[in-house]
Design an enzyme around this catalytic site. Structure first.
Site, PDB file in Angstrom:
ATOM      1  N   HIS A 208      -9.794   7.051   0.755  1.00  0.00           N
ATOM      2  CA  HIS A 208      -8.579   6.572   1.239  1.00  0.00           C
ATOM      3  C   HIS A 208      -8.567   6.815   2.798  1.00  0.00           C
ATOM      4  CE1 HIS A 208      -4.601   5.497   1.829  1.00  0.00           C
ATOM      5  NE2 HIS A 208      -4.887   4.660   1.110  1.00  0.00           N
ATOM      6  N   ARG A 251      -9.894   1.215   3.141  1.00  0.00           N
ATOM      7  CA  ARG A 251     -10.459   1.696   1.978  1.00  0.00           C
ATOM      8  C   ARG A 251     -11.093   0.896   2.792  1.00  0.00           C
ATOM      9  NH1 ARG A 251      -7.355   0.932  -3.139  1.00  0.00           N
ATOM     10  NH2 ARG A 251      -6.151   0.172  -1.809  1.00  0.00           N
ATOM     11  N   LYS A 254     -11.698  -3.506   1.590  1.00  0.00           N
ATOM     12  CA  LYS A 254      -9.882  -3.779   2.039  1.00  0.00           C
ATOM     13  C   LYS A 254     -10.026  -4.218   2.786  1.00  0.00           C
ATOM     14  CE  LYS A 254      -6.407  -2.601  -0.352  1.00  0.00           C
ATOM     15  NZ  LYS A 254      -6.179  -2.895  -1.387  1.00  0.00           N
ATOM     16  N   ASP A 257      -5.437  -3.097   8.775  1.00  0.00           N
ATOM     17  CA  ASP A 257      -4.002  -2.905   8.658  1.00  0.00           C
ATOM     18  C   ASP A 257      -3.856  -1.817   9.969  1.00  0.00           C
ATOM     19  OD1 ASP A 257      -1.509  -2.184   7.780  1.00  0.00           O
ATOM     20  OD2 ASP A 257      -1.561  -1.474   6.356  1.00  0.00           O
ATOM     21  N   CYS A 259      -1.805   0.579  10.473  1.00  0.00           N
ATOM     22  CA  CYS A 259      -1.163   1.647  10.436  1.00  0.00           C
ATOM     23  C   CYS A 259      -2.561   2.175  10.304  1.00  0.00           C
ATOM     24  CB  CYS A 259      -0.197   1.484   8.886  1.00  0.00           C
ATOM     25  SG  CYS A 259      -1.163   0.913   7.588  1.00  0.00           S
ATOM     26  N   TYR A 260      -3.842   1.247  10.433  1.00  0.00           N
ATOM     27  CA  TYR A 260      -4.714   2.791   9.836  1.00  0.00           C
ATOM     28  C   TYR A 260      -5.747   2.606  11.100  1.00  0.00           C
ATOM     29  CZ  TYR A 260      -4.390   2.402   4.847  1.00  0.00           C
ATOM     30  OH  TYR A 260      -4.028   2.594   3.652  1.00  0.00           O
ATOM     31  N   ASP A 312       0.868  -5.495  10.156  1.00  0.00           N
ATOM     32  CA  ASP A 312      -0.010  -4.694   9.844  1.00  0.00           C
ATOM     33  C   ASP A 312      -0.956  -5.324  10.149  1.00  0.00           C
ATOM     34  OD1 ASP A 312      -2.183  -5.551   7.668  1.00  0.00           O
ATOM     35  OD2 ASP A 312      -0.897  -4.902   6.339  1.00  0.00           O
ATOM     36  N   ASP A 319       7.491  -3.186  11.032  1.00  0.00           N
ATOM     37  CA  ASP A 319       8.347  -2.046  10.475  1.00  0.00           C
ATOM     38  C   ASP A 319       7.905  -1.356  10.913  1.00  0.00           C
ATOM     39  OD1 ASP A 319       6.651  -0.608   9.283  1.00  0.00           O
ATOM     40  OD2 ASP A 319       6.007  -2.412   7.908  1.00  0.00           O
ATOM     41  N   HIS A 322       4.895   0.913  10.217  1.00  0.00           N
ATOM     42  CA  HIS A 322       4.107   0.074  11.641  1.00  0.00           C
ATOM     43  C   HIS A 322       3.691   0.627  12.786  1.00  0.00           C
ATOM     44  CE1 HIS A 322       2.509  -1.381   7.410  1.00  0.00           C
ATOM     45  NE2 HIS A 322       1.426  -1.373   7.847  1.00  0.00           N
TER      46      HIS A 322
HETATM   47 ZN   LIG Z   1      -0.265  -0.698   6.867  1.00  0.00          ZN
END
Ligand SMILES: [Zn+2]
Length: 412
Positions: A208, A251, A254, A257, A259-260, A312, A319, A322
């Site tokens: 992850h 991952r 998935k 997103d 934040c990654y 995201d 938010d 993020h």
């Molecule tokens: Zn995220």
């Protein structure tokens, strides 16, 4: 002659060929993946219609206003007063037993401890540093240390590799890191690297992005990152950048997103340095080993709320979490190298340029250097459980010079 703006990758004719192919086998996951790609395609098409010359813009002022609204009661304060108020607030969040809690009167927890120490180092004044009770902080870290080398997030709480990173980060910044405190931690973190190449939260689970960053960064602080299977880790992380979207998934299998953009892309500076130290000769001196422009396109086109804040993916709400990690990832994608060797790749106008961020601590490299300098002038607190030679008390180089970015101090 001005060559004009860099052509966007997502405008090129070959881009649709990067879309997901399900090989005729439709699954819940493949349907979700196609939905996301479709929504991103729409974003790109709308952008194309209104911009013949693509120059994606970072909505700096809107993000600033969004974040400022988050600092309640501080609306018209001068910057210096905001800092004083933040210091006072964080002092109230410090637990009498050491470490910081999410709010005044709550129990200490490693995540807010990490955030509080980083925030105080960003402020970087004597008053800010003095908020941290280092002796109590060391007591708190001992209270969450487990016999197998791992840490729990709070007393009675869960174990995962985040806690090892939070503990190593605050201990190294404040100069309370002792070998005894991190005894067996290296082996415990190494046991989280699985057959995929990435790290899981605890041994035996799925790799992850968030845990992989935390485990790798903790090992960098402990000077043991070379003990990872670096090539397997590299293969895993570069495979997490999405072909069509340009952003990263957390991952395998998935969805993308924002934040990654930090948790995954932030691994590449750590890996670049680790492989360099291992004598790897094929490393670029200009680029990290991911598609930096594609990530910038994803963040700037798909992750900005027009009224401020980042998110995201299209359709999700903004938010602070993020906003922090999209911007941190954007900074990683813009800046290669360190103070001696620095190469920028800024998509869009120069105004989009963010300050570099330190790939281990994720605050400005100058603030890391300043905090290390400050706390290393102070004696390491007496560690009641460590009766060894005090010379061994020094952590191995906590500031990875080869990955600390340049010294320009533009505000992000
Ligand atoms: Zn995220």
């Amino acid at each position: 002659m001005d060559p004009g703006p860099t052509p966007l990758r997502c405008f090129s004719e070959c881009h649709p060929a990067e879309m997901f192919v399900d090989d005729g086998v439709e699954t819940l996951t493949s349907v979700e993946q196609k939905k996301v790609e479709h929504s991103i395609e729409e974003v790109i098409n709308v952008y194309k219609q209104i911009h013949s010359l693509p120059q994606p813009i970072l909505l700096r002022e809107q993000h600033y206003q969004y974040l400022k609204k988050g600092l309640r009661h501080l609306s018209d304060a001068y910057e210096v007063n905001v800092y004083v108020l933040v210091c006072q607030f964080l002092a109230h969040c410090q637990s009498p037993t050491g470490g910081f809690a999410g709010g005044p009167g709550q129990h200490a927890h490693l995540a807010p401890t990490y955030a509080a120490v980083n925030a105080l180092c960003i402020i970087g004044t004597e008053e800010a540093y003095n908020v941290i009770d280092r002796e109590k902080l060391l007591d708190f870290l001992w209270s969450v240390k487990q016999p197998d080398g791992s840490f729990v997030m709070h007393v009675g709480g869960e174990v995962d590799v985040r806690s090892a990173y939070c503990a190593a980060s605050v201990a190294s910044l404040t100069n309370i890191l002792t070998p005894k405190l991190f005894e067996d931690t290296t082996n415990w973190i190494l046991s989280c690297q699985n057959w995929e190449g990435g790290l899981s939260g605890v041994p035996g689970l799925e790799a992850h992005g968030g845990y992989t960053f935390c485990g790798t960064a903790a090992l960098v602080i402990l000077g043991k990152e070379h003990m990872l299977d670096l090539k397997a880790l590299l293969r895993w992380v570069v495979s997490r950048q999405m072909r069509f979207e340009g952003g990263f998934q957390g991952r395998c299998n998935k969805l993308v997103d924002g934040c990654y953009s930090f948790w995954q892309a932030g691994l590449l500076p750590l890996l670049h340095r680790a492989l360099f130290k291992e004598g790897e000769s094929e490393l670029s001196r200009q680029r990290w080993m991911f598609e930096q422009q594609a990530l910038q396109e994803y963040i700037l086109l798909c992750c900005q709320n027009p009224t401020g804040g980042l998110l995201d993916k299209p359709g999700k709400s903004r938010d602070f979490y993020h906003t922090c990690y999209c911007l941190s990832g954007l900074s990683i994608a813009q800046h290669f190298g360190n103070m001696d060797l620095h190469h920028e790749l800024i998509l869009g106008k120069d105004d989009n340029r963010l300050a570099p961020t330190h790939p281990v601590y994720n605050i400005c490299p100058e603030r890391v250097a300043q905090a290390l300098q400050h706390f290393h002038r102070l004696p390491a607190p007496e560690d009641p459980r460590w009766k060894g030679d005090s010379a061994d008390n020094t952590p191995s180089d906590p500031a990875p010079d080869a990955t600390a970015s340049g010294s320009d101090d533009q505000q992000s």
